[in-house]
Design a protein around this motif. Structure first.
Motif, PDB file in Angstrom:
ATOM      1  N   ASP A 160     -81.960  42.503  77.257  1.00  0.00           N
ATOM      2  CA  ASP A 160     -82.243  42.270  78.674  1.00  0.00           C
ATOM      3  C   ASP A 160     -83.234  41.120  78.801  1.00  0.00           C
ATOM      4  N   LYS A 188     -89.205  45.770  72.469  1.00  0.00           N
ATOM      5  CA  LYS A 188     -89.765  46.959  73.110  1.00  0.00           C
ATOM      6  C   LYS A 188     -89.267  48.187  72.341  1.00  0.00           C
ATOM      7  N   CYS A 238     -80.260  48.556  65.144  1.00  0.00           N
ATOM      8  CA  CYS A 238     -80.638  47.781  66.334  1.00  0.00           C
ATOM      9  C   CYS A 238     -80.605  46.281  66.054  1.00  0.00           C
ATOM     10  N   GLU A 270     -94.847  52.415  73.111  1.00  0.00           N
ATOM     11  CA  GLU A 270     -95.271  53.384  74.119  1.00  0.00           C
ATOM     12  C   GLU A 270     -96.087  54.503  73.486  1.00  0.00           C
ATOM     13  N   THR A 329     -84.591  46.053  73.560  1.00  0.00           N
ATOM     14  CA  THR A 329     -85.196  47.361  73.785  1.00  0.00           C
ATOM     15  C   THR A 329     -84.583  48.374  72.833  1.00  0.00           C
ATOM     16  N   TYR A 340     -89.493  52.326  72.032  1.00  0.00           N
ATOM     17  CA  TYR A 340     -89.865  53.602  72.624  1.00  0.00           C
ATOM     18  C   TYR A 340     -89.348  54.733  71.738  1.00  0.00           C
ATOM     19  N   ILE A 371     -84.789  52.436  71.582  1.00  0.00           N
ATOM     20  CA  ILE A 371     -85.280  53.801  71.740  1.00  0.00           C
ATOM     21  C   ILE A 371     -84.971  54.541  70.454  1.00  0.00           C
ATOM     22  N   VAL A 399     -80.031  51.241  72.494  1.00  0.00           N
ATOM     23  CA  VAL A 399     -80.508  49.878  72.245  1.00  0.00           C
ATOM     24  C   VAL A 399     -79.791  48.948  73.206  1.00  0.00           C
ATOM     25  N   SER A 402     -85.349  40.112  75.826  1.00  0.00           N
ATOM     26  CA  SER A 402     -85.943  41.288  75.186  1.00  0.00           C
ATOM     27  C   SER A 402     -84.880  42.126  74.486  1.00  0.00           C
ATOM     28  N   ASP A 457     -87.299  40.380  80.518  1.00  0.00           N
ATOM     29  CA  ASP A 457     -88.490  41.046  81.010  1.00  0.00           C
ATOM     30  C   ASP A 457     -89.535  40.014  81.428  1.00  0.00           C
TER      31      ASP A 457
END
Length: 364
Positions: free
Chosen positions: A44, A116, A100, A150, A57, A118, A59, A41, A55, A46
């Protein structure tokens, strides 16, 4: 690790030889992962259709991509980070989301506008992320502006997208297309679907965009320099692929991902034996300059830039070129590349003129 094997869904897809090799390579994995903790995690910025935004992110740690368990893509090692057994319970996945959110609270000044998510596979594959979990995640982030998930194209449907769009969240589905050229996708990447399947996914997104009171679109993920392509072939294919994606209704962003050498992959085997070099950063800059006029947001984020296993030049200029690439991502202005130069550019130009599939890599 349990031995990955194809089920009825995967049988007859991809190249049998590639799948057999990939299953053997992936079976070498010995690591285990905690199903209650996300794989990664970070926070960032984007570039989105709404402009440059903060953002978060995520995963998620899932049972992994079902196609990867059958053999899968020649360059993708993310399945090696998946949980043993092929599935993760709803409660564990939601615990990962809470981890997260705690990370965001501790490290960000304000909640990110863009989320985001993933899974190192397909978020919309209900064997990886159950419908119950997908709907709970949609409710969790209902107050955010935009979300990216995704998926392989065959799992994309207006109904699944609607779980997010019905909350008014602008929703983007990132599809790992890799290339618009079917032969390259099949033979070099070992992905089973065709460009027409990507177009069908874009049509599903466009239909959802018409149905719901939220922006819906597709973000195409392309692979710069899959194995078995020489540097000039890879650059030419990427330029063509970006243009073809930009012409598809419903596709508003193209993300060019330079290949990085991941463990437990065919690319790793080729790299170890001297048969593969990741792309030059000059090639990434070249493609971005040549496609700056495309009617889509075109971005790139070279993972592991400057390392032997990531996109790199000579080592002296890698950070400067990477900075220019990140600047282009935000501004979409190709003039940023006029600010960087290096003696190694002459070597890259020779590679672009002389490297073929029979003599690659011509330079390390």
């Amino acid at each position: 690790m349990s031995t990955p094997s194809p089920d009825a869904y995967e049988q007859g897809r991809g190249m049998d030889a590639h799948n057999a090799v990939m299953r053997d390579i992936r079976a070498e994995r010995s690591e285990t992962y905690d199903p209650t903790q996300p794989t990664r995690v970070w926070i960032d910025e984007d570039n989105t259709p709404d402009g440059v935004v903060n953002s978060l992110t995520i995963i998620l740690n899932t049972g992994g991509c079902r196609w990867a368990r059958a053999g899968g893509c020649t360059m993708c090692g993310y399945v090696a980070e998946s949980v043993e057994g092929g599935s993760v319970a709803h409660e564990d996945l939601m615990n990962q989301i809470e981890v997260c959110l705690d990370h965001e609270t501790e490290n960000a000044d304000a909640p990110a506008e863009l989320i985001k998510i993933y899974t190192s596979g397909s978020f919309l594959d209900e064997r990886e992320v159950p419908a119950e979990t997908r709907q709970a995640i949609a409710e969790t982030f209902a107050d955010r502006n935009r979300i990216v998930v995704e998926s392989l194209p065959d799992f994309v449907s207006q109904e699944k997208i609607g779980d997010f769009a019905d909350h008014g969240i602008a929703t983007d589905v990132a599809v790992g297309l890799e290339t618009a050229t079917d032969r390259v996708r099949h033979d070099c990447v070992n992905k089973y679907f065709d460009f027409s399947d990507f177009e069908d996914a874009c049509a599903e997104a466009a239909a959802a965009d018409d149905t719901f009171d939220a922006d819906v679109g597709i973000k195409a993920y392309l692979l710069m320099k899959p194995p078995f392509l020489a540097e000039p072939e890879a650059a030419a294919d990427m330029i063509d692929s970006i243009r073809r994606c930009g012409d598809v209704d419903g596709c508003h962003t193209v993300s060019m991902n330079p290949t990085n050498v991941q463990r437990y992959t065919m690319v790793d085997e080729l790299f170890f034996k001297g048969g593969y070099r990741p792309p030059w950063l000059w090639s990434v800059a070249h493609v971005l300059k040549e496609t700056a006029d495309v009617d889509a947001i075109v971005v790139s984020d070279p993972v592991g830039h400057g390392s032997d296993r990531g996109a790199h030049n000579c080592g002296e200029c890698d950070d400067r070129v990477q900075t220019a690439i990140k600047d282009f991502d935000k501004r979409q202005d190709p003039s940023v590349f006029e600010q960087v130069s290096c003696e190694c550019e002459a070597t890259w130009e020779l590679v672009m003129d002389e490297e073929t599939s029979y003599n690659m890599p011509l330079a390390r």
